[in-house]
Design a protein around this motif. Structure first.
Motif, mmCIF file in Angstrom:
data_model
loop_
_atom_site.group_PDB
_atom_site.id
_atom_site.type_symbol
_atom_site.label_atom_id
_atom_site.label_comp_id
_atom_site.label_asym_id
_atom_site.label_seq_id
_atom_site.Cartn_x
_atom_site.Cartn_y
_atom_site.Cartn_z
ATOM 1 N N GLN A 40 0.849 -1.188 0.000
ATOM 2 C CA GLN A 40 0.000 0.000 0.000
ATOM 3 C C GLN A 40 0.888 1.242 0.000
ATOM 4 O OE1 GLN A 40 -3.418 -0.747 -0.048
ATOM 5 N NE2 GLN A 40 -2.467 -2.754 -0.277
ATOM 6 N N VAL A 41 0.930 1.967 -1.127
ATOM 7 C CA VAL A 41 1.784 3.147 -1.196
ATOM 8 C C VAL A 41 1.206 4.247 -0.321
ATOM 9 C CG1 VAL A 41 2.631 4.984 -2.662
ATOM 10 C CG2 VAL A 41 2.642 2.656 -3.474
ATOM 11 N N SER A 42 2.008 4.750 0.600
ATOM 12 C CA SER A 42 1.529 5.813 1.475
ATOM 13 C C SER A 42 2.479 6.997 1.423
ATOM 14 C CB SER A 42 1.425 5.313 2.916
ATOM 15 O OG SER A 42 1.281 6.398 3.786
ATOM 16 N N LEU A 43 1.904 8.178 1.160
ATOM 17 C CA LEU A 43 2.694 9.406 1.237
ATOM 18 C C LEU A 43 2.402 10.132 2.545
ATOM 19 C CD1 LEU A 43 2.296 10.693 -2.413
ATOM 20 C CD2 LEU A 43 4.369 9.862 -1.346
ATOM 21 N N GLY A 44 1.662 9.471 3.442
ATOM 22 C CA GLY A 44 1.222 10.144 4.659
ATOM 23 C C GLY A 44 2.092 9.884 5.864
ATOM 24 N N HIS A 45 3.282 9.333 5.647
ATOM 25 C CA HIS A 45 4.134 8.956 6.768
ATOM 26 C C HIS A 45 4.474 10.152 7.651
ATOM 27 C CE1 HIS A 45 5.699 5.196 8.036
ATOM 28 N NE2 HIS A 45 6.909 5.648 8.246
ATOM 29 N N ALA A 46 4.697 11.300 7.032
ATOM 30 C CA ALA A 46 5.095 12.494 7.783
ATOM 31 C C ALA A 46 4.014 12.886 8.778
ATOM 32 C CB ALA A 46 5.384 13.651 6.836
ATOM 33 N N PHE A 47 2.748 12.729 8.378
ATOM 34 C CA PHE A 47 1.643 13.081 9.272
ATOM 35 C C PHE A 47 1.708 12.250 10.550
ATOM 36 C CE2 PHE A 47 -2.730 11.739 10.499
ATOM 37 C CZ PHE A 47 -3.105 12.915 11.120
ATOM 38 N N PHE A 48 1.928 10.944 10.423
ATOM 39 C CA PHE A 48 1.968 10.081 11.597
ATOM 40 C C PHE A 48 3.207 10.366 12.446
ATOM 41 C CE2 PHE A 48 -0.739 7.701 8.650
ATOM 42 C CZ PHE A 48 -1.867 7.637 9.433
ATOM 43 N N MET A 49 4.298 10.765 11.791
ATOM 44 C CA MET A 49 5.485 11.144 12.551
ATOM 45 C C MET A 49 5.191 12.368 13.405
ATOM 46 S SD MET A 49 8.639 10.616 9.963
ATOM 47 C CE MET A 49 9.874 10.895 11.214
ATOM 48 N N GLY A 50 4.526 13.353 12.801
ATOM 49 C CA GLY A 50 4.175 14.554 13.542
ATOM 50 C C GLY A 50 3.282 14.230 14.732
ATOM 51 N N LEU A 51 2.320 13.356 14.466
ATOM 52 C CA LEU A 51 1.405 12.937 15.519
ATOM 53 C C LEU A 51 2.170 12.319 16.687
ATOM 54 C CD1 LEU A 51 -1.591 13.276 15.298
ATOM 55 C CD2 LEU A 51 -1.776 10.874 14.688
ATOM 56 N N GLY A 52 3.123 11.441 16.382
ATOM 57 C CA GLY A 52 3.929 10.818 17.426
ATOM 58 C C GLY A 52 4.735 11.850 18.187
ATOM 59 N N ALA A 53 5.314 12.791 17.447
ATOM 60 C CA ALA A 53 6.154 13.796 18.077
ATOM 61 C C ALA A 53 5.345 14.636 19.055
ATOM 62 C CB ALA A 53 6.785 14.690 17.010
ATOM 63 N N TYR A 54 4.126 15.059 18.631
ATOM 64 C CA TYR A 54 3.350 15.929 19.512
ATOM 65 C C TYR A 54 2.738 15.151 20.663
ATOM 66 C CZ TYR A 54 4.280 19.555 16.191
ATOM 67 O OH TYR A 54 4.937 20.449 15.401
ATOM 68 N N THR A 55 2.471 13.855 20.458
ATOM 69 C CA THR A 55 2.041 13.035 21.587
ATOM 70 C C THR A 55 3.141 12.989 22.636
ATOM 71 O OG1 THR A 55 0.825 11.662 20.040
ATOM 72 C CG2 THR A 55 1.154 10.777 22.230
ATOM 73 N N ALA A 56 4.359 12.737 22.152
ATOM 74 C CA ALA A 56 5.493 12.677 23.071
ATOM 75 C C ALA A 56 5.664 13.991 23.805
ATOM 76 C CB ALA A 56 6.760 12.332 22.294
ATOM 77 N N ALA A 57 5.507 15.106 23.057
ATOM 78 C CA ALA A 57 5.713 16.413 23.678
ATOM 79 C C ALA A 57 4.653 16.688 24.723
ATOM 80 C CB ALA A 57 5.687 17.495 22.596
ATOM 81 N N ALA A 58 3.390 16.356 24.393
ATOM 82 C CA ALA A 58 2.306 16.644 25.336
ATOM 83 C C ALA A 58 2.493 15.849 26.620
ATOM 84 C CB ALA A 58 0.964 16.314 24.702
ATOM 85 N N LEU A 59 2.986 14.629 26.514
ATOM 86 C CA LEU A 59 3.151 13.806 27.706
ATOM 87 C C LEU A 59 4.475 14.071 28.404
ATOM 88 C CD1 LEU A 59 1.739 10.410 26.439
ATOM 89 C CD2 LEU A 59 0.689 12.002 28.025
ATOM 90 N N GLY A 60 5.547 14.244 27.611
ATOM 91 C CA GLY A 60 6.872 14.218 28.203
ATOM 92 C C GLY A 60 7.504 15.567 28.481
ATOM 93 N N ALA A 61 7.091 16.610 27.721
ATOM 94 C CA ALA A 61 7.755 17.898 27.891
ATOM 95 C C ALA A 61 7.408 18.487 29.254
ATOM 96 C CB ALA A 61 7.334 18.854 26.788
ATOM 97 N N PRO A 62 8.317 19.251 29.863
ATOM 98 C CA PRO A 62 8.039 19.850 31.167
ATOM 99 C C PRO A 62 6.880 20.824 31.083
ATOM 100 C CG PRO A 62 10.089 20.690 30.226
ATOM 101 C CD PRO A 62 9.669 19.539 29.396
ATOM 102 N N GLU A 63 6.174 20.985 32.221
ATOM 103 C CA GLU A 63 5.018 21.887 32.226
ATOM 104 C C GLU A 63 5.464 23.299 31.927
ATOM 105 O OE1 GLU A 63 2.797 20.805 35.962
ATOM 106 O OE2 GLU A 63 4.034 19.045 35.555
ATOM 107 N N GLY A 64 4.669 24.005 31.136
ATOM 108 C CA GLY A 64 5.024 25.369 30.756
ATOM 109 C C GLY A 64 3.859 26.009 30.052
ATOM 110 N N PRO A 65 4.118 27.001 29.209
ATOM 111 C CA PRO A 65 3.016 27.650 28.491
ATOM 112 C C PRO A 65 2.289 26.686 27.555
ATOM 113 C CG PRO A 65 5.153 28.408 27.702
ATOM 114 C CD PRO A 65 5.407 27.643 28.949
ATOM 115 N N LEU A 66 3.012 25.703 26.981
ATOM 116 C CA LEU A 66 2.376 24.738 26.097
ATOM 117 C C LEU A 66 2.018 23.486 26.887
ATOM 118 C CD1 LEU A 66 4.771 25.081 23.051
ATOM 119 C CD2 LEU A 66 2.555 26.135 23.393
#
Lengths: 324, 413
Positions: free
Chosen positions: B81-107
């Motif tokens: 299955q050819v997918s050009l949407g890989h970047a979207f899922f990478m972004g999703l993973g990155a922001y999930t990690a940030a929301a859970l793991g980044a220190p509390e702050g303005p974001l």
């Protein structure tokens, strides 16, 4: 791409909203229709899904910019000729150059891939897109290159809607090209192309020069892309061709999918639907704070997803018959 | 079965990870060599430039992209299955990690430890992948490629407009660092983002990060390889080769396609989270079409459908820009130095001053010529084209041919 749509939307809010929305939607849709038509011709005739279409559109527009303003050919030799004549000749030269580039790309990179899997060929065009887009963007540089068209920023003010001269030109050209393509398919070469689209081997067996048909379809596709690129980079959309022009054409993909990959009628209808949807979303949904900025720009993709959920082969696409 | 390495008497032996002694030895040597990269400068005869911090960063990037590419390889190479949407899922993973793991702050950031945010970066994209899956499963072939293309644009719009999560286009946001903690204690248990001493060897933070990500890449490779050689992987390949035939044989097409999307998105999410943490600060536009195309390039140049090829592709595609950059720098030095055949040939290709002509321009913004960055992109594009035309099996195909030549040597058959 999105800011211009927003400017359009702003203008629309000032004058009569609905009429202006429909008008700018149709005029945006005509560009998508041109791009989509070239794409479908290439896909039908050669079975190549051309991801490089946006790059070809930007390249075509840049050719016009360079012939008309940068190197000023043929204008530099005809100082007394009226502006529309020199510009027209520059456009003709640019379209010839675009057609040559299209044929060259086909001959170099796609002819060796004849008979390979459709995926593999599509990915080759993805590679072509990267190459052509980056070289074009390097030529364009960081500036916006004006095309030097004779219509400039003039428009007719009808009170409830403003109609730019370029938009009238664009509609005339679009209609001429759509009719031209329809007539072309009735000509001898056009019939040969339809035969090739149907079955390459059988067409060959009937004495059709399939390689020539491939070259012609790429030339037509590149010219249509270039015309789309030209109107995408003139008033009222932009002031010239720049590095974002290649991405503008990506929004023609929803139009193609909407109509079905292999339907020319579908491409034209899909183009107008997507254009209208995009401008309407930009005008009427802008007031909703939670949608944020640039929602109009993604509406084409959302429309595409919804249509595909209902009809997996688009509105007019041929359903693939699968057997073991 | 000594001396007859290709004789397999059972299916298990045929599918073993390391079927021959040679392979076992070679793989062990290779892994040891990889682990020892940070200390190459004290080992004699080792290529010590690799131990420099900037090359270690390149290698770390290779590991991160390898993880993502292994995921795309499962979806595109195995399930077809050819997918050009890989970047979207990478972004999703990155922001999930940030929301859970980044220190509390303005974001948004909860400051949770890595053992929570990294698995979450796999789970959330996998769930979203399964959610959008039904649309993707319904459309097939080329329609799918364009649908997933749309996903990237929609994703970019979403990331841009959720500023409390992503920081928006202007500022971007920071991501959690590579630190092991039990819970939210002050001093991390193991800190990969600060230099220090391990087992009596002084290591820079780049070296530590490299070793951590090498570990992740090895785990990811094992998972990918095991998916490929077991029931699920065989089902994927059956669907790829002929979907109706697979269904007739009892492979539930819908379920397995969804599964392929889920697995691939999970790999992408982890890769995205690691990439974002490694870079430190990223804007939403990072997760664009070019990133997806890079992954397509990796699996095609490496060899679609093969784990080894995918790893080779990741090394090739990610290290290439660096090599091109070093090469142009070396060449312009030669030209500046003056005479010699290299200088003369190089001068044709490289423009070192504004009025000089050349294909490559080392002074961006002056005169014609591509910048080194654009040159790299053009080379990507050309490589994709050339490999697909001449060597559809990619680097893996070349490796196969070399290996088979030496297997039969000195006989050519």
């Amino acid at each position: 791409m999105t800011p211009d749509i927003l400017i359009l939307a702003q203008e629309a809010a000032d004058s009569s909203k609905l009429a202006a929305t429909i008008w700018s939607g149709l005029s945006l849709g005509a560009i998508y229709a041109l791009l989509a038509m070239g794409f479908v011709i290439i896909f039908k005739a050669t079975h190549v899904l051309n991801f490089a279409h946006g790059a070809l559109a930007a390249l075509g527009a840049f050719f016009v910019a360079s012939f008309a303003t940068i190197i000023d050919v043929p204008g530099r030799w005809m100082p007394n000729a009226p502006a529309w004549l020199t510009w027209g000749l520059a456009v003709v030269l640019a379209l010839i150059a675009a057609a040559l580039v299209g044929m060259l790309l086909e001959r170099l990179f796609l002819r060796p891939m004849v008979g390979e899997e459709l995926f593999a060929v599509a990915i080759v065009t993805l590679g072509i897109d990267i190459v052509v887009r980056n070289i074009t963007n390097d030529w364009i540089g960081t500036d916006i290159r004006p095309l030097g068209d004779p219509w400039g920023t003039n428009f007719f003010d009808l009170g409830f809607v403003r109609i730019a001269h370029t938009e009238i030109a664009q509609f005339v050209v679009s209609i001429v090209l759509v009719v031209g393509v329809a007539l072309f398919f009735r000509s001898r070469t056009g019939i040969a192309m339809r035969a090739t689209a149907f079955d390459q081997e059988a067409a060959r067996a009937q004495g059709i020069n399939v390689g020539r048909i491939f070259a012609i379809s790429w030339a037509i596709g590149a010219v249509l892309a270039a015309v789309g690129g030209i109107f995408a980079s003139t008033f009222p959309r932009r002031t010239g061709v720049d590095q974002a022009t290649a991405f503008f054409a990506f929004k023609a993909f929803p139009a193609i999918i909407l109509g079905g990959l292999d339907s020319i009628v579908g491409a034209v209808i899909g183009g107008f639907v997507i254009g209208l949807a995009e401008v309407a979303a930009g005008t009427y949904l802008e007031q909703f704070e939670f949608l944020g900025t640039g929602f109009g720009g993604v509406v084409p993709y959302i429309v595409m997803l919804i249509v595909l959920l209902v009809r997996p082969y688009g509105l007019f696409g041929t359903e693939e018959i699968r057997r073991v | 079965m000594r001396g007859r390495p290709l004789l397999f008497t059972s299916y298990e032996a045929d599918q073993a990870l390391m079927p021959t002694t040679t392979k076992k030895v070679a793989l062990t040597v290779f892994l040891v060599a990889l682990v020892l990269v940070p200390v190459y400068d004290v080992i004699p005869f080792a290529p010590d430039f690799l131990a420099k911090d900037d090359w270690l960063k390149v290698l770390t990037n290779v590991m991160i992209f390898a993880i993502g590419a292994l995921g795309l390889n499962i979806l595109t190479g195995l399930a077809g299955q050819v997918s050009l949407g890989h970047a979207f899922f990478m972004g999703l993973g990155a922001y999930t990690a940030a929301a859970l793991g980044a220190p509390e702050g303005p974001l948004v950031g909860l400051g949770l430890p890595m053992w929570i945010w990294l698995p979450a970066a796999a789970v959330v994209p996998a769930l979203v992948g399964v959610l959008v899956g039904p649309t993707a499963v319904r459309v097939r072939g080329l329609y799918l490629a364009i649908v997933t293309l749309g996903l990237v644009f929609i994703g970019e719009y979403l990331f841009r407009n959720t500023e409390s999560w992503t920081g928006g286009s202007q500022a971007g946001r920071t991501f959690p660092r590579f630190q092991f903690r039990f819970w939210k204690e002050e001093e991390p248990l193991v800190d990969f983002s600060r230099k220090g001493e391990w087992f009596g060897i002084e290591l820079s933070n780049e070296a530590k990060t490299y070793i951590l990500l090498l570990g992740f890449a090895i785990v990811a490779t094992l998972i990918a390889k095991n998916i490929q050689r077991t029931r699920v992987g065989r089902a994927f390949q059956a669907i790829r080769d002929r979907d109706i035939a697979a269904e007739v044989m009892g492979v539930d097409e819908f379920r397995y396609k969804l599964l392929a999307f889920g697995i691939s998105s999970a790999f992408a999410g982890v890769s995205g989270a690691l990439l974002a943490s490694f870079v430190g600060r990223t804007i939403p536009e990072r997760w664009d079409l070019l990133l997806s195309v890079q992954f397509i390039a990796i699996i095609l140049i490496g060899g679609a459908g093969t784990v080894t090829g995918t790893l080779m592709g990741a090394l090739f595609v990610i290290a290439l820009p660096r090599v091109v950059q070093d090469f142009t720098a070396w060449l312009s030095d030669k030209i500046d130095a003056g005479e010699g055949i290299i200088a003369k040939v190089g001068d044709v290709f490289i423009a070192t001053s504004g009025d000089d002509f050349g294909i490559v321009n080392t002074l961006p913004g002056t005169g014609p010529g591509l910048s080194v960055f654009q040159l790299n992109l053009v080379i990507y594009g050309l490589l994709i084209i050339v490999f697909l035309i001449f060597e559809p099996l990619g680097l893996y195909g070349i490796w196969l041919r070399v290996r088979n030549y030496w297997k039969g040597w000195p006989f050519t058959y």
